[in-house]
Design a protein around this motif. Structure first.
Motif, short mmCIF file in Angstrom:
data_model
loop_
_atom_site.label_atom_id
_atom_site.label_comp_id
_atom_site.label_asym_id
_atom_site.label_seq_id
_atom_site.Cartn_x
_atom_site.Cartn_y
_atom_site.Cartn_z
N ILE A 1 -2.93 0.65 -14.53
CA ILE A 1 -2.58 1.53 -13.39
C ILE A 1 -2.65 3.05 -13.86
O ILE A 1 -3.54 3.87 -13.44
N GLN A 2 -1.97 3.39 -14.77
CA GLN A 2 -1.96 4.71 -15.33
C GLN A 2 -3.09 5.19 -15.95
O GLN A 2 -3.66 6.26 -15.73
N ARG A 3 -3.71 4.34 -16.83
CA ARG A 3 -5.20 4.60 -17.11
C ARG A 3 -6.09 4.91 -16.32
O ARG A 3 -6.99 5.84 -16.26
N TRP B 1 -4.41 -2.85 -6.31
CA TRP B 1 -3.54 -3.58 -5.33
C TRP B 1 -4.16 -4.94 -5.25
O TRP B 1 -3.50 -5.79 -5.46
N ASN B 2 -5.48 -4.83 -5.18
CA ASN B 2 -6.19 -6.39 -5.05
C ASN B 2 -5.87 -7.13 -6.57
O ASN B 2 -5.74 -8.24 -6.56
N TRP B 3 -6.10 -6.21 -7.59
CA TRP B 3 -5.88 -6.87 -8.88
C TRP B 3 -4.43 -7.35 -9.11
O TRP B 3 -4.24 -8.54 -9.65
N ASP C 1 8.28 -5.94 -8.40
CA ASP C 1 7.93 -5.20 -9.41
C ASP C 1 6.52 -4.67 -9.67
O ASP C 1 6.24 -3.62 -10.07
N LEU C 2 5.81 -5.57 -9.33
CA LEU C 2 4.20 -5.35 -9.27
C LEU C 2 3.84 -4.16 -8.32
O LEU C 2 3.12 -3.03 -8.64
N ALA C 3 4.48 -4.38 -7.13
CA ALA C 3 4.29 -3.28 -6.21
C ALA C 3 4.94 -1.82 -6.49
O ALA C 3 4.12 -0.69 -6.45
N HIS C 4 5.96 -1.98 -7.23
CA HIS C 4 6.66 -0.68 -7.75
C HIS C 4 5.89 -0.14 -8.95
O HIS C 4 5.69 1.00 -8.86
N GLU D 1 3.12 2.12 -7.22
CA GLU D 1 3.57 3.24 -6.88
C GLU D 1 3.34 4.42 -7.65
O GLU D 1 3.71 5.29 -7.47
N GLN D 2 3.34 4.09 -9.11
CA GLN D 2 3.06 5.22 -10.12
C GLN D 2 1.61 5.67 -10.18
O GLN D 2 1.28 6.78 -10.60
N PHE D 3 0.67 4.99 -9.43
CA PHE D 3 -0.82 5.40 -9.31
C PHE D 3 -0.97 6.83 -8.84
O PHE D 3 -1.40 7.83 -9.54
N GLU D 4 -0.36 7.21 -7.77
CA GLU D 4 -0.49 8.35 -6.84
C GLU D 4 0.19 9.61 -7.97
O GLU D 4 -0.56 10.62 -7.94
N PRO D 5 1.33 9.59 -8.13
CA PRO D 5 1.95 10.52 -9.05
C PRO D 5 1.37 10.92 -10.12
O PRO D 5 1.04 12.09 -10.75
#
Length: 481
Positions: A220-222, A292-294, A314-317, A320-324
């Motif tokens: 997600i972060q990358r 999200w789909n992944w 935990d996956l949903a959480h 949440e790091q994507f936007e910031p």
């Protein structure tokens, strides 16, 4: 080359081994020698580059294979997809010790070709070759290519075009769509496949308390960082399907992409994208949707029913790091492009005010950041119909820069604002000449784009520095390749 054939370690249901089918009359297009040297190609391998990049020569250390995967295309489930015209022909180790895929595009029919012919045309191969090269030079993680070949064999698209092959390189060809295929068709492979993905690409996650969550967070972060960098250089991918994003956050699969010229965030650069799903301004949201789909495809990894709901949470959480993450990297990058201090509370708003001017006045994105960098304020204002809007911006801009280390800020601008981007009309000229067996313009653009932040008066042409006149129709690019 130093081979590291690890993808064939996976279950054979994930790929199909076959040899490439060379095109008739293969001939040299362009060779990326610096990349070949980075990949530790020997002198003999470099001299044989045409044979390697045209599918005439393969390697006993790695039987070529086509990967199978699935995906959502334009937001709709497309079912089984896969390498319909490409083959993974090697995995090798570069000078930094990183394993790199060699993927031959246009190599012929595979079991995953569907209605395709397994081929690529010279036009699309040149577009991908130069785009990967350009993004890498801009500091954006991306696939690259060792070289491409043309041929005397025609390939039918809207018209008969020269067939071609491209030897693409990437740190990873495992896509989000691989997980979709496994869950839909071979769910028993999910655990072992995910484990290999972590071992190969995120080994630091193996020692985490929850390795799968750590893996998901890293992906997600990358991805967020990659999208932020796209936005900052004005790159629009054009086809952000789930099968076109990989798990390492490096740009993959160049089709009807475009670099932003006149700043129009809703610009549809892919004329097959009738609803504008993949416009420049939508890219962060689409990346979030794809991730999200992944993540939904990772839920079955929670084998204990009692832990499943917590794992989903935990996956949903982690998402949440994507936007910031995206916003932080975009904010820092925009401040660098503007020559504004990152810590100042008004810097980001000032940057957005400048973008608003570029949008309302339909000014060139790249050129006007260079003008700002060179303090050519009057030149920008002269191009504005609403001169007051620019004067208001300039007052705020200069106030923020007052009492700052402007030498350092100006240095930041030099490293953040490219002089040259790959404009579609530049590409079109190179393609037209290449179709007449003249690759001189491909070579000129390759050299020019190797150092996009450095002024190159001996190489550049006036048309490299500005969009086409507003009364000239823009180059139309679609998914046809």
């Amino acid at each position: 080359m130093q081979f590291n054939p690890r993808y064939p370690e996976l279950d054979a249901r994930l790929y199909h081994q076959q040899m490439p089918l060379p095109l008739k009359g293969a001939k040299a297009g362009h060779f990326n020698q610096p990349l070949a040297e980075q990949l530790q190609w020997s002198a003999e391998e470099q001299s044989d580059w045409v044979a390697i990049c045209s599918g005439q020569k393969t390697f006993p250390e790695f039987p070529p294979l086509a990967m199978v995967y699935a995906g959502h295309q334009f937001g709709q489930w497309a079912g089984q997809l896969g390498d319909g015209r490409g083959l993974l022909i090697a995995q090798i180790v570069d000078r930094q010790g990183q394993t790199i895929d060699l993927h031959l595009k246009g190599a012929g029919l595979t079991p995953y070709s569907r209605m395709g012919d397994g081929r690529a045309v010279l036009r699309s191969v040149i577009r991908e070759y130069l785009a990967g090269h350009a993004l890498n030079a801009l500091g954006v993680c991306s696939s690259n290519a060792v070289g491409f070949t043309s041929s005397t064999q025609g390939v039918q698209r809207e018209k008969l075009e020269p067939g071609a092959m491209l030897l693409r390189t990437a740190d990873c060809h495992i896509r989000l769509g691989h997980f979709e295929w496994i869950n839909q068709y071979q769910p028993d492979l999910l655990s072992s496949f995910t484990q290999k993905c972590i071992e190969w690409h995120y080994p630091e996650c193996l020692t985490a308390e929850q390795p799968i969550l750590a893996f998901a967070t890293q992906v997600i972060q990358r991805t967020a960082i990659m999208i932020a960098k796209w936005q900052l250089v004005g790159f629009a991918h054009g086809v952000m399907n789930t099968d076109n994003l990989n798990i390492t956050g490096s740009t993959l699969d160049f089709g009807p992409y475009g670099f932003m010229e006149r700043f129009r965030p809703d610009w549809i650069n892919n004329h097959s994208d009738y609803n504008g799903r993949y416009t420049y301004q939508n890219q962060p949201g689409i990346a979030h949707w794809n991730l999200w789909n992944w993540l939904n495809n990772l839920i079955p990894l929670a084998t204990d029913p009692a832990e499943k709901e917590q794992f989903k949470a935990d996956l949903a959480h982690s998402l949440e790091q994507f936007e910031p993450t995206f916003l932080e990297h975009y904010r820092i990058g925009l401040c660098q492009k503007m020559g504004l201090p990152q810590f100042h509370t008004d810097s980001f708003d000032c940057g957005m005010a400048f973008l608003k001017i570029l949008q309302s006045e339909q000014l060139d994105y790249t050129q006007n950041f260079i003008r700002l960098q060179q303090q050519e304020y009057d030149a920008i204002k002269d191009d504005c119909l609403d001169r007051h809007q620019f004067e208001t911006f300039l007052t705020q801009y200069e106030q923020i820069r007052t009492h700052q280390d402007t030498d350092q800020l100006n240095t930041d601008m030099l490293s953040a604002n490219p002089i040259y981007i790959l404009r579609n009309h530049m590409l079109q000229k190179a393609i037209e000449l290449a179709e007449q067996d003249d690759f001189s313009e491909v070579d000129r653009l390759f050299q020019l784009l190797s150092q996009p932040y450095v002024k190159q008066t001996m190489l550049e042409k006036p048309e490299d520095l500005a969009p086409l006149p507003s009364d000239v129709p823009e180059i139309v690019v679609s998914c046809s390749s």
